[in-house]
Design a protein around this motif. Structure first.
Motif, PDB file in Angstrom:
ATOM      1  N   LYS A  28       0.925  -1.134  -0.011  1.00  0.00           N
ATOM      2  CA  LYS A  28       0.105   0.050   0.134  1.00  0.00           C
ATOM      3  C   LYS A  28       0.975   1.213   0.052  1.00  0.00           C
ATOM      4  O   LYS A  28       1.862   1.253   0.594  1.00  0.00           O
ATOM      5  N   ILE A  29       0.344   2.116  -0.844  1.00  0.00           N
ATOM      6  CA  ILE A  29       1.222   3.416  -0.898  1.00  0.00           C
ATOM      7  C   ILE A  29       0.183   4.681  -0.562  1.00  0.00           C
ATOM      8  O   ILE A  29      -0.865   4.423  -1.438  1.00  0.00           O
ATOM      9  N   VAL A  30       0.161   5.589   0.248  1.00  0.00           N
ATOM     10  CA  VAL A  30      -0.584   6.680   0.385  1.00  0.00           C
ATOM     11  C   VAL A  30       0.249   7.662   0.266  1.00  0.00           C
ATOM     12  O   VAL A  30       1.146   7.897   0.881  1.00  0.00           O
ATOM     13  N   VAL A  31      -0.330   8.810  -0.771  1.00  0.00           N
ATOM     14  CA  VAL A  31       0.205   9.943  -1.057  1.00  0.00           C
ATOM     15  C   VAL A  31      -0.497  11.143  -0.514  1.00  0.00           C
ATOM     16  O   VAL A  31      -1.613  11.173  -1.362  1.00  0.00           O
ATOM     17  N   GLY A  32      -0.269  12.108   0.231  1.00  0.00           N
ATOM     18  CA  GLY A  32      -1.112  12.898   0.860  1.00  0.00           C
ATOM     19  C   GLY A  32      -1.163  14.126  -0.170  1.00  0.00           C
ATOM     20  O   GLY A  32      -2.159  15.016  -0.327  1.00  0.00           O
ATOM     21  N   GLY A  33      -0.104  14.606  -0.851  1.00  0.00           N
ATOM     22  CA  GLY A  33      -0.022  15.598  -1.865  1.00  0.00           C
ATOM     23  C   GLY A  33      -0.270  14.857  -3.235  1.00  0.00           C
ATOM     24  O   GLY A  33      -1.392  14.411  -3.439  1.00  0.00           O
ATOM     25  N   ALA A  83      -1.328  22.310  -9.908  1.00  0.00           N
ATOM     26  CA  ALA A  83      -1.198  21.209 -10.720  1.00  0.00           C
ATOM     27  C   ALA A  83      -2.307  20.281 -10.742  1.00  0.00           C
ATOM     28  O   ALA A  83      -3.032  20.365  -9.419  1.00  0.00           O
ATOM     29  N   PRO A  84      -2.445  19.485 -11.473  1.00  0.00           N
ATOM     30  CA  PRO A  84      -3.633  18.200 -11.421  1.00  0.00           C
ATOM     31  C   PRO A  84      -2.983  17.402 -10.380  1.00  0.00           C
ATOM     32  O   PRO A  84      -1.903  17.283  -9.842  1.00  0.00           O
ATOM     33  N   VAL A  85      -4.090  16.526  -9.935  1.00  0.00           N
ATOM     34  CA  VAL A  85      -3.611  15.777  -8.826  1.00  0.00           C
ATOM     35  C   VAL A  85      -2.715  14.637  -9.154  1.00  0.00           C
ATOM     36  O   VAL A  85      -1.864  14.282  -8.352  1.00  0.00           O
ATOM     37  N   ALA A  86      -2.616  14.145 -10.525  1.00  0.00           N
ATOM     38  CA  ALA A  86      -1.724  13.617 -11.109  1.00  0.00           C
ATOM     39  C   ALA A  86      -1.367  13.980 -12.392  1.00  0.00           C
ATOM     40  O   ALA A  86      -2.155  14.487 -13.002  1.00  0.00           O
ATOM     41  N   GLY A 114     -11.417  13.044  -4.765  1.00  0.00           N
ATOM     42  CA  GLY A 114     -11.869  13.906  -5.753  1.00  0.00           C
ATOM     43  C   GLY A 114     -11.951  13.295  -7.028  1.00  0.00           C
ATOM     44  O   GLY A 114     -12.447  12.403  -7.321  1.00  0.00           O
ATOM     45  N   GLU A 115     -11.689  14.254  -8.389  1.00  0.00           N
ATOM     46  CA  GLU A 115     -12.008  13.872  -9.693  1.00  0.00           C
ATOM     47  C   GLU A 115     -10.507  13.649 -10.410  1.00  0.00           C
ATOM     48  O   GLU A 115      -9.428  14.271  -9.960  1.00  0.00           O
ATOM     49  N   VAL A 116     -10.351  12.796 -11.284  1.00  0.00           N
ATOM     50  CA  VAL A 116      -9.602  12.757 -12.278  1.00  0.00           C
ATOM     51  C   VAL A 116      -9.955  12.974 -13.629  1.00  0.00           C
ATOM     52  O   VAL A 116     -10.652  12.072 -14.112  1.00  0.00           O
ATOM     53  N   PRO A 117      -9.438  13.989 -14.327  1.00  0.00           N
ATOM     54  CA  PRO A 117      -9.862  14.227 -15.818  1.00  0.00           C
ATOM     55  C   PRO A 117      -9.391  13.105 -16.537  1.00  0.00           C
ATOM     56  O   PRO A 117      -8.285  12.147 -16.501  1.00  0.00           O
ATOM     57  N   ASP A 118     -10.230  12.615 -17.501  1.00  0.00           N
ATOM     58  CA  ASP A 118      -9.905  11.369 -18.480  1.00  0.00           C
ATOM     59  C   ASP A 118      -8.646  11.389 -19.222  1.00  0.00           C
ATOM     60  O   ASP A 118      -7.786  10.395 -19.321  1.00  0.00           O
TER      61      ASP A 118
END
Length: 252
Positions: free
Chosen positions: A135-140, A167-170, A187-191
Motif C-alpha cells: 500500500k502507498i498513500v500519497v497526501g499530496g 497542478a493536477p492531482v496526478a 476528488g476527480e481525475v480528468p480522463d
C-alpha cells in the motif's frame, strides 16, 4: 520478550557504505532502535534488513531507502529522495515531507505513507501475493505514470497536502499498463490524465471500507484529521485487462 536497545548515530558526512556497515554491525550486536541525526543523502539505509527494527531519521536519506526491506519501521522527519521501498517485502515507511521518483518500485508488501508530493512513476510494477498487499498513500500530488504496469496492491492519492496548488492531482498517463491492483483518488481525475483504456469510476461501499481503514492508519501516523480526508468523494481506477498489451503480439 526481546529487550530493545537504542542507538543514536550522527550521519553527517559519513560515506554511505561505511555508515550502512556500522548499522549492520549494530543490528548483529542486538540494537533494535536507531535514531539517525544529520542524515545527509546517505543511500541504502535499512536496505535488506529484516525483523522488528525501528529507524527515526532526521534529515534527508538518499536513494533506495529500505530497498528489499522486510519488517522494520522507518520514520523520516523530512523529505526523501528517489527509490524509497524498492522491491520492499514488508514493514512501514512514514515520510513527513515529500518524496522523489519511483517510490515503491516492484513493492511486494508493507506500507509507504507520504505526507506531501511525490515524483514520477510511483508504484510502478507493484505486486501482490496471497495476503501480501502493498500500500502507498500519497497526501499530496503525483507526477506522470503513477501506477504504471501495476500488478497488485493499493495506491491512495489524496492531493491535499501539496506545494503545487495549480497542478493536477496526478500527471499524465496515470495507470498506464495496469493489469492488477487499484488506484484510489480523492476528488476527480480528468480522463485525459489516464492511461489508454482506463476510466475513473465511483467507489462502492466495499471500496470505502478499504479507503477508510487505510486513511485511519495514515492519519494516525501523520497526526492528520481522518474525517477531513474522508469528507470528499473518491474514484477508483482499475485495469481493464490482465493483458493490456496482448493485442500487440501475434500468436504463433
Amino acid at each position: 520478550m526481546t529487550t530493545r536497545q537504542q542507538k543514536t548515530l550522527v550521519a553527517g558526512r559519513t560515506y554511505y557504505k561505511q555508515f550502512n556497515e556500522e548499522i549492520r554491525a549494530l543490528v548483529r550486536e542486538g540494537v533494535t532502535d536507531f535514531v539517525i541525526t544529520e542524515c545527509n543523502g546517505q543511500r541504502y539505509l535499512a536496505t535488506a534488513l529484516e525483523g522488528d527494527l525501528t529507524f527515526d531519521i532526521h534529515g534527508v536519506p538518499g536513494q533506495d531507502l529500505a530497498a528489499f526491506m522486510r519488517g522494520p519501521k522507518i520514520r523520516v522527519r523530512n523529505n526523501a529522495q528517489d527509490g524509497v521501498g524498492n522491491t520492499m517485502d514488508g514493514g512501514r515507511i512514514v515520510i513527513e515531507g515529500i518524496a522523489g521518483d519511483v517510490i515503491g518500485y516492484a513493492m511486494r508488501g508493507g506500507e509507504i505513507f507520504i505526507r506531501g508530493d511525490v515524483g514520477y512513476r510511483v508504484g510502478i510494477h507493484m505486486k501482490a501475493y496471497l495476503d501480501h498487499q502493498p500500500k502507498i498513500v500519497v497526501g499530496g500530488k503525483a507526477g506522470d505514470f503513477l501506477g504504471e504496469y501495476m500488478a497488485g496492491g493499493i495506491i491512495l492519492l489524496l492531493g491535499m497536502f501539496s506545494d503545487k496548488p495549480d497542478a493536477p492531482v496526478a500527471g499524465r498517463s496515470l495507470g498506464t499498463g495496469m493489469h492488477g491492483g487499484v488506484i484510489y483518488v480523492r476528488g476527480e481525475v480528468p480522463d485525459h490524465q489516464l492511461g489508454p483504456g482506463l476510466q475513473a469510476q465511483p467507489v462502492d461501499s466495499e471500496d470505502l471500507k478499504v479507503i477508510g481503514a487505510l486513511v485511519e492508519d495514515y492519519a494516525k501516523e501523520l497526526k492528520l484529521d481522518s474525517k477531513e480526508i474522508m469528507s470528499e468523494n473518491f474514484v477508483k481506477i482499475r485495469p481493464f485487462s490482465h493483458r493490456p498489451y496482448g493485442n500487440l503480439y501475434v500468436p504463433c
